[in-house]
Design a protein around this motif. Structure first.
Motif, PDB file in Angstrom:
ATOM      1  N   LEU A  73      -0.909   1.569  -9.725  1.00  0.00           N
ATOM      2  CA  LEU A  73      -0.674   0.196  -9.279  1.00  0.00           C
ATOM      3  C   LEU A  73      -1.958  -0.401  -8.730  1.00  0.00           C
ATOM      4  O   LEU A  73      -2.567   0.142  -7.808  1.00  0.00           O
ATOM      5  N   GLN A 115       2.222   1.539  -3.492  1.00  0.00           N
ATOM      6  CA  GLN A 115       1.136   1.987  -4.382  1.00  0.00           C
ATOM      7  C   GLN A 115       0.995   3.504  -4.335  1.00  0.00           C
ATOM      8  O   GLN A 115       0.843   4.168  -5.367  1.00  0.00           O
ATOM      9  N   GLU A 155       0.830  -1.209   0.000  1.00  0.00           N
ATOM     10  CA  GLU A 155       0.000   0.000   0.000  1.00  0.00           C
ATOM     11  C   GLU A 155       0.863   1.257   0.000  1.00  0.00           C
ATOM     12  O   GLU A 155       0.539   2.253  -0.652  1.00  0.00           O
ATOM     13  N   ILE A 160      -3.334  -3.526  -6.666  1.00  0.00           N
ATOM     14  CA  ILE A 160      -2.893  -4.599  -5.777  1.00  0.00           C
ATOM     15  C   ILE A 160      -3.835  -5.789  -5.933  1.00  0.00           C
ATOM     16  O   ILE A 160      -5.053  -5.647  -5.811  1.00  0.00           O
TER      17      ILE A 160
END
Length: 547
Positions: free
Chosen positions: A412, A402, A399, A414
């Motif tokens: 990005l 990202q 995170e 996930i």
């Protein structure tokens, strides 16, 4: 199945809950694990198989380290050396090619079958012929299915001989034989469970060497024997009273699959578990303030990294590979998510290994990253995915990455999954970006150099499935340099060769190495003898007792 159903035979798994129900009024409002049982909360969802000839995951290494024996094992008093496990002594021929091991007398498997040199030879044979992921550790010595019975053979009941193809440094050979894939299995027991196979172009043998059975079965001789593995639930071990060494102090050990740090902390505080293994900084802080609990830690030869699949044309651009290294906020990760559980470390050899390079040249620099992306023709950024094993610290790291990638225009997505899902996809080279950890297979710089800096065959059919291969990074020159470093007998020259490799990996590779793991565990103070080793297969639970 080799035992009756898990729910019937594993009453101790739920012992905490059962004992809570039986507590008398006025008793403490927490459960107590059984006095003869160690219960650990541990994220074990990465376990795919329990066959030591196939297993290549960190959690499995810990289980096999406690349930199987080897010829030699890492000496925890001096990790630059190995010591005899099943082997009483060994010698190396004058030409450096033949290693002869003498077994200790009177050895037995958990089954009661005697341990002989023929069992050792069969263990090597099945590992090579199965040709699963860890087989290369033995195969790299010029061993294959056609010659393994001559290269790894029993001379007599107590003498095993291993012949290699080059005069390697003996420490390298012995360190490889301390890896899980060299675990000795009970040949008689395994052969009772082999399944017939029709030979094909891809698999020449007429049986599976017990692989299907050993995925959930057990045929070892360690301090504990494996009683049960339930995927994503638990691993249950029982003391092996046939063990040759000092007998385990507790009757059983249970690893409960618990992925969340907060859940582990609450269970530890309540007494439902004795050890919490995947704690985040905030939960570590809470445990430090609890008088009934304590913590222990040990640096691991494990590095966390993200890798960029070179099959993706955007990620294959050299400028993009380098831009990613400027889009990780190392300082922020070190002071938050990794606080107390990791140390920023950007080179592929962990600290303490010959040739380790203690350099961290990359800092979070969005402007630099944007400049590199523009040179790659991607000034407006691009979209990409990352496969992430759910749980900490990987989810938090993903995170964070990202968010920092977004500052340079890289979008990005996930993709969460459990350990088996993400690993299976990664090993098939079907990812864009993968975030994970890599632990040494043995205590030698070649272990990490071979996987990060070597890729002998980049085709999808390549047999040596290193991390470079998984990320389709074709590097013939670095592969040759890795092979040359392996054969250098002079330690100082060899160290310099690995340092040169690390510098090249820093500059050009699709790997963004972020930190070295510091493994931390929270535990109840009534535990005695609990210690974390320098690797997962040296987290021994035999010495643990309870007051």
């Amino acid at each position: 199945m080799m035992m009756e159903k898990f729910a019937l035979r594993s009453r101790f798994l739920l012992a905490g809950a059962a004992m809570s129900a039986l507590l008398l009024a006025g008793a403490p409002a927490f459960a107590v694990t059984p006095a003869d049982t160690l219960v650990e909360g541990f994220a074990i969802d990465d376990i795919i198989t329990m066959d030591p000839g196939e297993a290549f995951e960190l959690s499995t290494a810990e289980v096999t380290g406690n349930t199987y024996d080897l010829l030699v094992r890492l000496d925890l008093s001096d990790t630059s050396k190995v010591k005899g496990d099943l082997a009483e002594s060994w010698s190396v021929s004058d030409d450096g090619l033949t290693y002869t091991f003498k077994l200790k007398p009177g050895l037995k498997f958990a089954s009661g079958n005697p341990i002989t040199a023929a069992d050792v030879a069969y263990s090597f044979e099945r590992a090579i012929k199965l040709d699963k992921s860890p087989a290369f550790i033995i195969g790299q010595f010029g061993i294959d299915g056609g010659n393994v019975t001559e290269k790894a053979k029993a001379v007599d009941d107590t003498t095993f001989q291993f012949t290699v193809d080059k005069a390697y440094a003996p420490s390298f050979v012995l360190n490889c034989l301390s890896a899980t894939v060299a675990s000795v299995v009970d040949a008689k027991l395994v052969k009772e469970h082999v399944a017939a196979v029709t030979p094909s172009a891809d698999y020449k043998w007429d049986n599976d060497f017990g692989n299907a059975w050993l995925k959930t079965g057990y045929a070892g001789s360690g301090a504990f024997k494996m009683r049960e593995w339930r995927a994503n639930e638990a691993v249950v071990l029982e003391r092996n009273d046939n063990y040759y060494g000092e007998k385990a102090k507790l009757a059983r050990v249970i690893y409960r699959n618990m992925k969340e740090s907060s859940g582990q902390r609450l269970a530890l505080e309540a007494g439902d578990i004795d050890v919490a293994r995947n704690l985040e900084p905030n939960d570590l802080d809470a445990i430090a303030k609890n008088a009934d609990l304590t913590t222990t830690s040990a640096p691991k030869g494990t590095v966390f990294y993200i890798s960029l699949n070179q099959k993706n044309p955007n990620l294959a651009k050299p400028e993009v590979r380098q831009a990613f290294k400027y889009l990780v906020d190392y300082d922020a990760l070190g002071s938050t998510i990794l606080k107390g559980i990791g140390e920023i470390h950007q080179t592929f050899l962990p600290k303490g290994v010959l040739g380790e390079l203690d350099e961290n040249p990359f800092k979070f620099d969005v402007a630099k990253a944007k400049e590199l992306l523009a040179k790659a023709g991607l000034a407006d950024g691009f979209s990409v995915t990352m496969d992430v094993r759910t749980g900490q610290p990987t989810t938090g790291m993903a995170e964070s990455i990202q968010q920092t990638l977004g500052q340079a225009g890289i979008k990005l997505e996930i993709i969460p999954g459990d350990g088996k899902q993400t690993l299976t996809k990664y090993r098939a080279r079907n990812h864009d970006i993968y975030i994970g950890q890599w632990g040494q297979d043995y205590f030698d710089p070649n272990s990490n150099a071979q996987t990060f800096a070597s890729n002998p065959d980049n085709s999808d059919e390549g047999k040596t499935k290193t991390l470079a291969w998984r990320n389709a990074w074709d590097i013939p020159d670095l592969t040759k340099q890795t092979e040359a470093a392996l054969l250098e007998k002079d330690a100082a020259k060899r160290a310099a060769m690995y340092q040169d490799l690390e510098k090249k990996i820093l500059d050009t590779s699709p790997f963004v190495i972020i930190h070295q793991q510091l493994e931390v565990a929270g535990l109840r103070k009534n535990l005695k003898g609990f210690a974390l080793g320098p690797s997962f297969d040296t987290n021994f639970v035999g010495p643990v007792s309870k007051e």
